[in-house]
Design a protein around this motif. Structure first.
Motif, PDB file in Angstrom:
ATOM      1  N   ARG A 169       0.830  -1.213   0.000  1.00  0.00           N
ATOM      2  CA  ARG A 169       0.000   0.000   0.000  1.00  0.00           C
ATOM      3  C   ARG A 169       0.862   1.261   0.000  1.00  0.00           C
ATOM      4  O   ARG A 169       0.459   2.296  -0.495  1.00  0.00           O
ATOM      5  N   GLU A 200      -7.714 -10.836  -5.358  1.00  0.00           N
ATOM      6  CA  GLU A 200      -6.486 -10.294  -5.941  1.00  0.00           C
ATOM      7  C   GLU A 200      -5.252 -11.169  -5.820  1.00  0.00           C
ATOM      8  O   GLU A 200      -4.442 -11.226  -6.726  1.00  0.00           O
ATOM      9  N   TYR A 254      -2.763   7.084  -3.485  1.00  0.00           N
ATOM     10  CA  TYR A 254      -2.146   5.856  -4.000  1.00  0.00           C
ATOM     11  C   TYR A 254      -0.681   5.856  -3.583  1.00  0.00           C
ATOM     12  O   TYR A 254       0.064   6.781  -3.912  1.00  0.00           O
ATOM     13  N   GLY A 255      -0.271   4.845  -2.828  1.00  0.00           N
ATOM     14  CA  GLY A 255       1.070   4.855  -2.245  1.00  0.00           C
ATOM     15  C   GLY A 255       1.048   5.750  -1.018  1.00  0.00           C
ATOM     16  O   GLY A 255       0.168   6.611  -0.871  1.00  0.00           O
ATOM     17  N   VAL A 303      -9.085   7.686   1.421  1.00  0.00           N
ATOM     18  CA  VAL A 303      -9.176   6.347   0.827  1.00  0.00           C
ATOM     19  C   VAL A 303      -7.775   5.954   0.367  1.00  0.00           C
ATOM     20  O   VAL A 303      -7.177   6.622  -0.468  1.00  0.00           O
ATOM     21  N   GLU A 304      -7.267   4.878   0.956  1.00  0.00           N
ATOM     22  CA  GLU A 304      -5.909   4.433   0.646  1.00  0.00           C
ATOM     23  C   GLU A 304      -5.893   3.500  -0.548  1.00  0.00           C
ATOM     24  O   GLU A 304      -6.888   2.823  -0.824  1.00  0.00           O
ATOM     25  N   ASN A 305      -4.725   3.380  -1.141  1.00  0.00           N
ATOM     26  CA  ASN A 305      -4.467   2.346  -2.142  1.00  0.00           C
ATOM     27  C   ASN A 305      -5.445   2.384  -3.307  1.00  0.00           C
ATOM     28  O   ASN A 305      -5.905   1.349  -3.773  1.00  0.00           O
ATOM     29  N   THR A 306      -5.786   3.575  -3.748  1.00  0.00           N
ATOM     30  CA  THR A 306      -6.709   3.677  -4.875  1.00  0.00           C
ATOM     31  C   THR A 306      -6.140   4.671  -5.885  1.00  0.00           C
ATOM     32  O   THR A 306      -5.843   5.813  -5.546  1.00  0.00           O
ATOM     33  N   GLU A 321      -9.246   2.991  -9.390  1.00  0.00           N
ATOM     34  CA  GLU A 321      -9.092   1.545  -9.224  1.00  0.00           C
ATOM     35  C   GLU A 321      -9.344   1.200  -7.754  1.00  0.00           C
ATOM     36  O   GLU A 321      -8.781   1.819  -6.860  1.00  0.00           O
ATOM     37  N   ALA A 322     -10.198   0.200  -7.538  1.00  0.00           N
ATOM     38  CA  ALA A 322     -10.415  -0.297  -6.179  1.00  0.00           C
ATOM     39  C   ALA A 322     -10.192  -1.798  -6.244  1.00  0.00           C
ATOM     40  O   ALA A 322     -11.114  -2.581  -6.350  1.00  0.00           O
ATOM     41  N   GLY A 323      -8.923  -2.187  -6.249  1.00  0.00           N
ATOM     42  CA  GLY A 323      -8.590  -3.603  -6.383  1.00  0.00           C
ATOM     43  C   GLY A 323      -9.014  -4.107  -7.739  1.00  0.00           C
ATOM     44  O   GLY A 323      -8.589  -3.579  -8.768  1.00  0.00           O
ATOM     45  N   VAL A 324      -9.901  -5.124  -7.752  1.00  0.00           N
ATOM     46  CA  VAL A 324     -10.276  -5.749  -9.020  1.00  0.00           C
ATOM     47  C   VAL A 324     -11.321  -4.970  -9.799  1.00  0.00           C
ATOM     48  O   VAL A 324     -11.648  -5.323 -10.914  1.00  0.00           O
ATOM     49  N   ARG A 325     -11.884  -3.950  -9.184  1.00  0.00           N
ATOM     50  CA  ARG A 325     -12.910  -3.205  -9.914  1.00  0.00           C
ATOM     51  C   ARG A 325     -12.659  -1.707  -9.806  1.00  0.00           C
ATOM     52  O   ARG A 325     -11.682  -1.285  -9.229  1.00  0.00           O
ATOM     53  N   LYS A 344     -14.153   2.251  -8.946  1.00  0.00           N
ATOM     54  CA  LYS A 344     -15.119   2.927  -8.102  1.00  0.00           C
ATOM     55  C   LYS A 344     -15.192   4.387  -8.528  1.00  0.00           C
ATOM     56  O   LYS A 344     -14.182   4.977  -8.904  1.00  0.00           O
ATOM     57  N   THR A 345     -16.388   4.938  -8.495  1.00  0.00           N
ATOM     58  CA  THR A 345     -16.608   6.293  -8.968  1.00  0.00           C
ATOM     59  C   THR A 345     -16.808   7.231  -7.784  1.00  0.00           C
ATOM     60  O   THR A 345     -17.495   6.880  -6.835  1.00  0.00           O
ATOM     61  N   TYR A 346     -16.178   8.380  -7.843  1.00  0.00           N
ATOM     62  CA  TYR A 346     -16.331   9.379  -6.778  1.00  0.00           C
ATOM     63  C   TYR A 346     -16.791  10.694  -7.407  1.00  0.00           C
ATOM     64  O   TYR A 346     -16.249  11.112  -8.435  1.00  0.00           O
TER      65      TYR A 346
END
Lengths: 404, 415
Positions: free
Chosen positions: A69, A255, B34-35, B273-276, B294-298, B300-302
């Motif tokens: 992360r 994942e 992200y990061g 929101v982390e990691n997105t 990106e939210a993992g495999v899918r 997400k809209t903000y």
């Protein structure tokens, strides 16, 4: 072929050696023995995959994924560590405890096959703990092993009568909810029923494989992945999503299979898997969430599990529970709890695990909140062990709000 | 689809400032990150303008900024807002227990780990080098046994050049219980100094200099990870000025600042929101309707009324370039300025006293920080660009990175 970016082994070359992962690694903070994610993950794995060369401190990675992360360049640091660990155990013997720590599913099945199995096993574990048997096996003697519920989730489910519906989801309980905390699964079923969904289960699913991956049983985990991916795809073909309440299970199914093993079907299947609150939030976006909540007068402190943070969708449990009249939710925001799956159960990692969790324990101990919530089963055990507070899964609060 | 008043994309200094300043105005804010924040790679010193375009040292950043061309981000932001941003930051830093010293009118000179002096505008007391070093007759450089990237002897060699060799110099080495495992970093030592045992041991090893008013002790960036608490304790115990240097990452001071921001954002109900990774947007006419992450495999809209772009330019993927002369901004597809012609892209020497052409690559805006096209027309009305995504300045050359980040983040929040 899977896209390069989705497979961990290709991601090492994106490492710029910037040290972001080192500042975020809770194990590095707790011990000087671990050389850290940057050196052990991307730096060493580049060499490792081409020659026989093992990094001794690889064993210290807890797979909490804080490094992944933290990384600004998308390196799957912890997964590189797990791949190396798997390679290591191809040619090196496992410790005695590893078999037990990686195969909770088998233990559970054995217990369920015996009359009064759960009660006997719980008694046995108490006696075992007081005699120091676990310590001799290499398991942290100060910890209680998770006790078995008198009735498993699957067994409860068989006897539960649901309102049938055209809207269906498959629930993946995972080993811990099935054997140890079925009340979480029960709450999930009731919540979905209140939303007009019928919950299905599929007992052909195996353990997601997370405990195996972190203990170095990579081939076995891959077999589980193949079985589970085939099941998920079958449900996908019927248009039915698979939902988990355990965040380590959902992360593995969504994942980590793809990252570890890089097969196309794994990515395809992952897209049909949801965390419970992720799914509820999507329902709400579509205006489909039942929001006729009863008042629940509780202030909650929420420890967000590492493996939920990794899924990148924020904290929908907080958003939804805050809509319940009387509920307030405060984020603990105190880092990793330290147990990280079976890491904190290893006797030689116990002290590190407690040191990592100390910030969270302190935050909970001084908190005025009525209750602590957390989506991850082993995090809940660690919180209980470190603070004596007994946390619950946020879905249990939501079930309460529906009057269940 | 969750709607907030403001969405900030990116959690470096510009994004954190924009998020906090927006929240303090009563706005609901979502910060998409992200990061981990780039602050762990950042000294946390706020340089406003160290050098002019001929690489001459700038004495007063305020005056230096007045003389910048109108294409420079500072000229767009304007001196009034720059000064407000400084006040905003200083108030915040004080409230969260690490007050910053300095002003826009002069430079503080901070010793680096190799003993050169770097100009900056705002620094916490532990790093406010020249303020503590002035008038000293003796400099003690304290290394840490086992610490890489800090060599007291090299430092003294260079300090003699920058502070003068008429001063007395001494080097010592501090012992810690951290040796015997991996190589240690400043962060390891700082965490040790967060503990009472660490502070005790560290202070005891400096007791030889206790109460010596003509002496300053220079240490790497190790004085705790929590604001200036450790600095205050050690200073009061040894009653001698103690000065930290900048150094290689992980940067303890950047991490202190990051922790302060995170606490402040939490106190102001900013949702992080982390990691997105934000990968795109939907726009209608000149209005952005939503961003897609990106939210993992899918995905997400903000959605929000206002979007602040703080994705860090070239260095952080905020601007990408697949083919030469065609830089792209991947989220809103904003027009990106860059110097034309391969020969102007860089000068031959990486570390030189001349600017690098590529470094000015970025998005041009008007004085509201809204992105504009080559004709100066707004491209989007509810998107604001801050920090390293801005075009027209070379932060490494002129030492202005955190200053532009802070001032633009603050201004974008106000618009």
């Amino acid at each position: 072929m899977s896209e390069e970016k989705d497979k961990a082994i290709y991601s090492a070359d994106h490492c710029l050696s910037c040290t972001s992962c080192m500042s975020s690694c809770p194990v590095m903070e707790a011990t000087q023995e671990y050389r850290g994610p940057k050196l052990v993950g991307p730096a060493h794995s580049r060499m490792h995959f081409s020659q026989e060369d093992y990094e001794d401190s690889l064993d210290f990675c807890s797979n909490c994924k804080s490094c992944d992360r933290a990384c600004p360049s998308g390196v799957a640091v912890s997964t590189l560590n797990m791949l190396q660990r798997g390679e290591y155990y191809r040619t090196h013997p496992h410790k005695q405890r590893d078999q037990m720590l990686a195969h909770g599913e088998d233990m559970g099945k054995l217990v369920r096959s015996l009359p009064f199995g759960a009660a006997c096993a719980n008694l046995g574990m108490k006696i075992g703990k007081s005699l120091g048997v676990f310590g001799m096996l290499g398991i942290a003697g100060k910890r209680d092993m998770p006790s078995y519920a008198s009735q498993s989730f699957y067994s409860w489910f068989k006897g539960y009568k649901q309102q049938p519906s055209d809207k269906k989801v498959v629930f993946f309980p995972g080993c811990f909810i099935n054997d140890n905390e079925p009340q979480v699964g029960i709450a999930f079923v009731k919540v979905m029923q209140k939303n007009g969904y019928e919950v299905l289960v599929d007992q052909k699913f195996n353990c997601c494989g997370s405990p195996m991956v972190v203990t170095g049983y990579l081939d076995e985990a891959k077999e589980h992945a193949h079985n589970n991916v085939a099941r998920i795809l079958e449900w996908k073909a019927k248009g039915i999503p698979v939902i988990a309440c355990c965040t380590s299970c959902s992360l593995m199914l969504k994942e980590e299979y793809g990252e570890l093993f890089g097969e196309d079907e794994m990515h395809e299947a992952g897209a049909n898997v949801y965390d419970a609150f992720e799914y509820l939030a999507i329902m709400e976006e579509k205006g489909e969430l039942n929001t006729s909540f009863k008042e629940v007068k509780e202030s909650l402190m929420y420890h967000v599990p590492c493996h939920l943070k990794s899924q990148g969708f924020g904290t929908p449990a907080k958003d939804i529970l805050e809509e319940v009249p009387g509920v307030s939710v405060e984020l603990a925001d105190a880092g990793c709890c330290g147990i990280s799956g079976n890491f904190g159960f290893k006797d030689d990692k116990y002290e590190i695990s407690m040191k990592v969790g100390a910030k969270l324990f302190e935050r909970i101990n001084i908190s005025q909140a009525d209750e602590v919530i957390c989506d991850c089963g082993t995090c809940r055990m660690q919180i209980n062990h470190g603070t004596q507070v007994k946390p619950c899964h946020p879905i249990e609060i939501l079930a309460k709000a529906y009057g269940e | 689809m969750k709607h907030t008043d403001v969405i900030v994309i990116g959690s470096g200094l510009a994004g954190l400032t924009a998020a906090l300043a927006s929240a303090r105005q009563g706005k609901s804010v979502t910060l998409l990150s992200y990061g981990s924040s780039s602050l762990s790679l950042n000294s946390g010193l706020i340089d406003f303008l160290g050098y002019d375009d001929s690489h001459k040292a700038v004495k007063s950043p305020r005056e230096g900024i007045m003389g910048l061309p109108e294409t420079h981000p500072y000229s767009k932001i304007g001196m009034e807002e720059i000064a407000e941003a400084v006040d905003f930051f200083r108030d915040f830093a004080k409230e969260y227990h690490m007050p910053y010293h300095g002003s826009l009118d002069k430079q503080i000179l901070v010793p680096t780990a190799v003993g050169t002096l770097k100009p900056t505008c705002l620094a916490p007391h532990s790093l406010a080098g020249s303020e503590s070093l002035e008038g000293k007759k003796k400099i003690v450089v304290a290394g840490i046994r086992g610490l890489k990237d800090f060599y007291a002897d090299i430092m003294v060699e260079n300090l003699k050049k920058s502070l003068g060799d008429d001063l007395a110099y001494e080097t010592i080495e501090i012992e810690t219980p951290l040796t015997g495992g991996r190589d240690i970093t400043t962060l390891d030592v700082a965490r040790w100094l967060d503990t009472p045992e660490g502070v005790d041991s560290f202070s005891k090893q400096l007791l030889a200099y206790k109460g010596k008013k003509d002496t300053a002790v220079i240490v790497p960036q190790v004085l705790g990870t929590k604001g200036h608490a450790c600095y205050l304790t050690v200073s009061s115990r040894i009653e001698t000025d103690i000065v930290e240097t900048t150094g290689l990452p992980p940067s303890t001071n950047g991490l202190r600042l990051n922790a302060m921001f995170r606490q402040a954002l939490r106190d102001n109900n900013v949702e992080i929101v982390e990691n997105t990774k934000v990968i795109g947007s939907k726009c209608e006419g000149k209005a952005c309707k939503c961003v897609i992450a990106e939210a993992g495999v899918r995905e997400k809209t903000y959605t929000a009324d206002k979007y602040i772009l703080a994705t860090g330019g070239f260095y952080s993927g905020g601007i990408t370039m697949r083919s030469f002369d065609q830089p792209e901004e991947p989220i809103f597809h904003l027009p990106v300025y860059s110097v034309k012609g391969e020969e102007n892209w860089s000068n031959e020497q990486l570390f030189s006293d001349k600017p690098q052409g590529y470094a000015k690559t970025g998005i041009m805006t008007d004085e509201t920080l809204r992105p504009v096209d080559e004709q100066g027309q707004h491209v989007l009305e509810n998107v604001f660009v801050v920090g390293r995504d801005l075009g027209g300045y070379d932060l490494c050359f002129e030492h202005s990175g955190n200053g532009v980040a802070l001032a633009s983040g603050y201004k974008a929040a106000k618009m």
